[in-house]
Design an enzyme around this catalytic site. Structure first.
Site: not given
Ligand SMILES: O=C(NO)N[C@@H](Cc1ccccc1)C(=O)O
Ligand SMILES: [Zn+2]
Length: 154
Positions: A97, A139-140, A143
């Site tokens: 994240c 995941h998003e 948030h």
């Molecule tokens: O923090 C964020 N998005 O909120 N970005 C994460 C998104 C993500 C989600 C799920 C698996 C891997 C990566 C990132 O590492 O790019």
């Molecule tokens: Zn995130």
């Protein structure tokens, strides 16, 4: 590049508000979020992470140093998302994240989901997602509900 909020900042713990106005400023925000995500080597980013408490995120899976196996997709702006169906099958996978720099954790997610959302022109899109892209969407979406990886670990 926009500043990315880190864990503990209030906005990351709050539910975001629905988007009502599909105007130029919204498109400009999405553009800035995409640029910020790319500079941070991300594959997704949600508006609360850049201080905007609105129901908008970008999913942009692509292979990079942080996720070498990520599938390539055109970046997608997702607004007012709904998850209509969730597969019973769950998969554990590694996630990071941008608001928890350096952390990588194993998280259980639905293997596939049916989703509905608006694009930047306000048009409704409906599709099935699976695998890593479904993972990013979940995941998003978390948030926008004020949830991060930390809350998913319990
Ligand atoms: O923090 C964020 N998005 O909120 N970005 C994460 C998104 C993500 C989600 C799920 C698996 C891997 C990566 C990132 O590492 O790019
Ligand atoms: Zn995130």
């Amino acid at each position: 590049m926009l500043a990315i909020a880190t864990y503990g900042e209030r906005i990351l713990g709050q539910a975001a508000q629905p988007v009502q106005l599909f105007d130029e400023p919204l498109a400009a925000l999405a553009e800035k979020m995409l640029e910020t995500m790319k500079l941070a080597q991300g594959v997704g980013i949600a508006a609360p992470q850049v201080g905007q408490g609105i129901r908008l995120f970008i999913m942009a899976s692509h292979p990079n140093d942080r996720y070498p196996d990520a599938p390539l997709m055109a970046p997608q702006v997702v607004i007012n998302p709904q998850i209509l169906k969730r597969s019973g099958k769950m998969l554990a996978g590694e996630e990071g994240c941008l608001s928890l720099p350096g952390e990588r954790v194993q998280i259980l997610r639905h293997e596939s989901i049916e989703v509905r959302y608006q694009d930047l022109s306000g048009e409704w899109q409906q599709e099935w997602l699976q695998g890593f892209v479904a993972r990013i969407f979940q995941h998003e979406y978390d948030h926008l509900e004020g949830l991060t990886l930390r809350e998913r670990l319990e």
